[in-house]
Motif scaffolding. Structure first.
Motif, mmCIF file in Angstrom:
data_model
loop_
_atom_site.group_PDB
_atom_site.id
_atom_site.type_symbol
_atom_site.label_atom_id
_atom_site.label_comp_id
_atom_site.label_asym_id
_atom_site.label_seq_id
_atom_site.Cartn_x
_atom_site.Cartn_y
_atom_site.Cartn_z
ATOM 1 N N ASN A 167 8.313 -17.736 -3.773
ATOM 2 C CA ASN A 167 7.000 -18.295 -4.103
ATOM 3 C C ASN A 167 6.726 -18.218 -5.597
ATOM 4 O O ASN A 167 6.161 -19.143 -6.191
ATOM 5 N N LEU A 191 -1.723 -23.284 -6.626
ATOM 6 C CA LEU A 191 -0.560 -22.578 -6.102
ATOM 7 C C LEU A 191 -0.152 -23.182 -4.764
ATOM 8 O O LEU A 191 -1.006 -23.484 -3.917
ATOM 9 N N GLN A 192 1.158 -23.348 -4.575
ATOM 10 C CA GLN A 192 1.716 -23.723 -3.284
ATOM 11 C C GLN A 192 2.565 -22.550 -2.803
ATOM 12 O O GLN A 192 3.517 -22.149 -3.484
ATOM 13 N N ALA A 229 -2.140 -17.013 -12.097
ATOM 14 C CA ALA A 229 -2.687 -18.351 -12.297
ATOM 15 C C ALA A 229 -3.962 -18.300 -13.128
ATOM 16 O O ALA A 229 -4.244 -19.205 -13.919
ATOM 17 N N ASN A 281 6.399 -21.579 -8.141
ATOM 18 C CA ASN A 281 5.182 -21.849 -8.906
ATOM 19 C C ASN A 281 5.376 -21.613 -10.406
ATOM 20 O O ASN A 281 4.402 -21.627 -11.163
#
Length: 258
Positions: free
Chosen positions: A87, A18-19, A64, A91
């Motif tokens: 965000n 994840l970024q 995730a 992602n």
């Protein structure tokens, strides 16, 4: 009002899976939401509501690990709600985020019930300690909405047999348990200790709607190796390192102290 790009940092979670954009000054998610997400025993197609989702880190970490969950977030601060949406989109994760006070949920959320409700409520009573200079950080860390309201709203939004999972400062455990009423049962308490022989600094509490099982105080999970900090290096135990870097689950049954 949204954050300006220059006010944000781009941070990696789960070993870069994840970024996540976060404000350089303000509330910044650390390990707590990652640990919270790791304890949620969700299945694909489960519905999840996060109260006070901030920039969305806990929900995104859960998605995730368990692709296919349906995410809904509620966040009182408009700039953080916007950040959570960005965000999630960045992602490739679908998450509906509502900007609202959890005590006044929008109709779209009130019309739903969820398999899981998760929360990382503010840890500190504002009768104690100093107020953070940044308004966003203060709203995230200093309690304005009582824990009883967090737990009541969460309980009302759960499906029968649904799970509530909360991470909180260990000193607030009595208040958290007092806020849980007869609608919830099967309470599990997981202490998180910084090192061997040190008192727990965090607890994760999970309860199930309509359950009648006796409460369980689980063996503590130790966060760091060794009995004291011995240098500027990562010292997480292998179990915690797997959670933080690889997105591993931290189950609340048969918990390993390592």
């Amino acid at each position: 009002m949204a954050f300006d790009a220059d006010d944000l940092s781009r941070d990696l979670f789960l070993g870069g899976v994840l970024q996540v954009s976060q404000p350089k000054a303000g509330y910044r998610a650390g390990v707590d939401p990652v640990l919270l997400a790791a304890t949620v025993d969700a299945m694909p197609c489960d519905t999840v509501l996060e109260l006070g989702c901030g920039a969305g880190v806990a929900s995104l970490c859960l998605a995730a690990r368990v692709p296919g969950v349906t995410l809904t977030g509620v966040e009182m601060q408009a700039d953080y709600a916007d950040l959570a949406r960005r965000n999630a989109a960045g992602n490739g994760i679908k998450m509906d985020v509502h900007c609202a006070d959890l005590r006044h949920l929008p109709d779209a959320v009130l019309q739903m019930n969820f398999d899981h409700v998760i929360a990382n409520p503010p840890y500190y009573l504002r009768a104690h300690g100093s107020v953070a200079a940044d308004a966003g950080r203060e709203a995230a860390l200093g309690e304005v909405t009582p824990l009883t309201d967090w737990i009541n709203v969460a309980t009302r939004r759960l499906k029968p047999k649904g799970y509530l999972t909360v991470i909180q400062d260990a000193g607030r455990l009595p208040a958290l348990l007092a806020a849980i009423d007869q609608r919830l049962g099967g309470i599990k308490i997981l202490p998180l200790a910084p090192r061997i022989g040190r008192p727990a600094h965090l607890v994760i509490v999970q309860a199930r709607k309509g359950a009648r099982a006796a409460p369980q105080l689980l063996a503590p999970v130790v966060m760091h190796e060794g009995v004291a900090h011995d240098g500027d290096r990562e010292s997480y135990t292998s179990r915690i390192r797997a959670v933080l870097r690889k997105g591993a689950a931290l189950t609340l049954s048969g918990v390993n102290t390592k």
